[in-house]
Write an enzyme that holds these catalytic residues in place. Structure first.
Site, PDB file in Angstrom:
ATOM      1  N   ARG A   1       0.835  -1.209   0.000  1.00  0.00           N
ATOM      2  CA  ARG A   1       0.000   0.000   0.000  1.00  0.00           C
ATOM      3  C   ARG A   1       0.868   1.258   0.000  1.00  0.00           C
ATOM      4  NH1 ARG A   1      -4.329  -0.023  -1.947  1.00  0.00           N
ATOM      5  NH2 ARG A   1      -5.038  -1.768  -0.643  1.00  0.00           N
TER       6      ARG A   1
ATOM      7  N   HIS B   1       0.416   3.756 -10.705  1.00  0.00           N
ATOM      8  CA  HIS B   1      -0.571   4.034  -9.640  1.00  0.00           C
ATOM      9  C   HIS B   1       0.110   4.827  -8.514  1.00  0.00           C
ATOM     10  CE1 HIS B   1      -3.429   3.154  -6.455  1.00  0.00           C
ATOM     11  NE2 HIS B   1      -4.082   2.245  -7.139  1.00  0.00           N
TER      12      HIS B   1
ATOM     13  N   ARG C   1       2.574  -5.842 -10.435  1.00  0.00           N
ATOM     14  CA  ARG C   1       2.923  -5.171  -9.174  1.00  0.00           C
ATOM     15  C   ARG C   1       3.380  -6.139  -8.087  1.00  0.00           C
ATOM     16  NH1 ARG C   1      -2.471  -3.068  -5.910  1.00  0.00           N
ATOM     17  NH2 ARG C   1      -3.832  -4.832  -6.310  1.00  0.00           N
TER      18      ARG C   1
ATOM     19  N   ASP D   1     -13.217   7.943  -6.602  1.00  0.00           N
ATOM     20  CA  ASP D   1     -12.579   6.904  -7.421  1.00  0.00           C
ATOM     21  C   ASP D   1     -13.049   7.142  -8.857  1.00  0.00           C
ATOM     22  OD1 ASP D   1     -11.310   4.687  -8.353  1.00  0.00           O
ATOM     23  OD2 ASP D   1     -12.346   3.238  -7.068  1.00  0.00           O
TER      24      ASP D   1
ATOM     25  N   GLU E   1      -3.051   8.653 -11.048  1.00  0.00           N
ATOM     26  CA  GLU E   1      -2.425   7.571 -11.802  1.00  0.00           C
ATOM     27  C   GLU E   1      -2.532   7.838 -13.295  1.00  0.00           C
ATOM     28  OE1 GLU E   1      -4.463   3.980 -10.488  1.00  0.00           O
ATOM     29  OE2 GLU E   1      -5.116   5.066  -8.727  1.00  0.00           O
TER      30      GLU E   1
HETATM   31  C1  BG6 Z   1      -7.447   2.508  -7.855  1.00  0.00           C
HETATM   32  C2  BG6 Z   1      -8.818   2.021  -8.258  1.00  0.00           C
HETATM   33  O1  BG6 Z   1      -6.666   2.647  -8.988  1.00  0.00           O
HETATM   34  O2  BG6 Z   1      -6.829   1.544  -7.009  1.00  0.00           O
HETATM   35  C3  BG6 Z   1      -9.645   1.750  -7.011  1.00  0.00           C
HETATM   36  O3  BG6 Z   1      -9.446   2.986  -9.093  1.00  0.00           O
HETATM   37  C4  BG6 Z   1      -8.933   0.773  -6.108  1.00  0.00           C
HETATM   38  O4  BG6 Z   1     -10.910   1.235  -7.388  1.00  0.00           O
HETATM   39  C5  BG6 Z   1      -7.544   1.325  -5.817  1.00  0.00           C
HETATM   40  O5  BG6 Z   1      -9.664   0.605  -4.908  1.00  0.00           O
HETATM   41  C6  BG6 Z   1      -6.694   0.421  -4.909  1.00  0.00           C
HETATM   42  O6  BG6 Z   1      -6.605  -0.852  -5.424  1.00  0.00           O
HETATM   43  P1  BG6 Z   1      -5.901  -1.986  -4.603  1.00  0.00           P
HETATM   44  O7  BG6 Z   1      -6.088  -3.243  -5.391  1.00  0.00           O
HETATM   45  O8  BG6 Z   1      -4.449  -1.602  -4.486  1.00  0.00           O
HETATM   46  O9  BG6 Z   1      -6.559  -2.035  -3.235  1.00  0.00           O
END
Ligand code: BG6
Length: 302
Positions: A74, A170, A100, A214, A273
């Site tokens: 994260r 991202h 990733r 989002d 992103e």
């Molecule tokens: C964003 C998406 O790019 O990533 C969201 O638009 C998503 O919908 C977010 O919740 C995080 O994704 P993840 O898979 O890392 O929890």
């Protein structure tokens, strides 16, 4: 010889880059060249930090991030590829694809006369990727670190038939407080509102965030700013061959459910992103290469 020793022997450059055991023991390239520093995990080729000189960090990494081999982390800059978001037909497949969480090879490092440092990563099809996505591919990812941070993702199709991808770099940006920032550059663009039944809407002006957000903006131009009065800075984003721009903040309730956002972490981050998703999906013909790139800089001290 350990893997770290071998990486250092082949790719370390004194005064620029070396390889260390990073958080959770994951192997990390550490760049520190006098202009800026950056940390990049070989897992996912995921940038987890970039800081120019003594300026505040630009990239957000959750205080609640979990660092485990093969698990999404994260914060930083995950690479969403070869699909963005949930898999379009098979929701049980990993969200945002497999790039990733895959372990990337280091292919090259270089120190430039202007003091910048680059590191090149490579990921190719393997039995485990072919089980998830039935195409041969070669991904090349160059991270160039100086007072600016440039990311270039090349998707090469060495196979006999075309394939189609969606993708995103991202980036989790660090902000002073989510309620204070303004994002410009998206006025007039259509977007898919993922928190309102994927309705398509039109952005009327600058973006401010005061609840779960989002959005996938489509057919976007390539210049944006995140103006942050609390950190007294403006982050400038210059994107190329990137026709979709995602703006995401999970806000409080979703963050609590996610479990790895840290206490009130959502207040100090915004994801912006660059990529190609929804009707900006990219078809790469046999033998061709598609390039996605973005450069971040601190445009002004406010
Ligand atoms: C964003 C998406 O790019 O990533 C969201 O638009 C998503 O919908 C977010 O919740 C995080 O994704 P993840 O898979 O890392 O929890």
């Amino acid at each position: 010889m350990t893997e770290l020793d071998s990486l250092n022997q082949q790719f370390a450059i004194p005064g620029h880059v070396d390889f260390v055991a990073g958080p959770g023991g994951l192997i990390q390239a550490s760049i520190n060249n006098g202009l800026a520093s950056a940390e990049i995990l070989l897992q996912g080729a995921q940038v987890i930090g970039w800081q120019a000189g003594h300026a505040a960090p630009v990239i957000w990494l959750s205080k609640g991030a979990r660092f485990e081999a093969g698990k999404a982390i994260r914060g930083g800059i995950p690479i969403c590829w070869p699909w963005f978001g949930p898999h379009p037909e098979t929701p049980a497949l990993p969200a945002h694809g497999f790039a990733r969480t895959a372990f990337w090879e280091v292919a090259h490092t270089e120190a430039f006369p202007n003091g910048a440092t680059c590191i090149d990563f490579k990921l190719q099809a393997s039995a485990s990727t072919l089980a998830l996505w039935p195409h041969e591919f070669e991904l090349h990812y160059r991270v160039t670190v100086s007072q600016t941070l440039t990311l270039e993702l090349l998707t090469h199709n060495p196979g006999n038939s075309a394939f189609t991808i969606t993708e995103a770099l991202h980036t989790y940006f660090a902000v002073g407080d989510i309620g204070d920032i303004t994002i410009d550059g998206l006025a007039g663009c259509a977007y898919v509102d993922k928190v309102d039944q994927e309705k398509t809407k039109i952005e009327r002006g600058n973006v401010q965030i005061d609840s779960e957000t989002d959005r996938v903006y489509l057919d976007t131009p390539g210049e944006f700013n995140i103006t942050d009065p609390r950190l007294k800075r403006r982050i400038h984003v210059h994107a190329e061959d990137s026709y979709s721009t995602v703006v995401w903040n999970p806000w409080q309730i979703k963050s609590e459910k996610m479990g790895d956002m840290g206490q009130d972490g959502y207040r100090t981050m915004v994801c912006m992103e660059g990529g190609n998703a929804y009707n900006n999906a990219v078809t790469v013909p046999s033998g061709q290469t598609h390039r996605l790139s973005t450069t971040y800089s601190i445009a002004d001290q406010l």
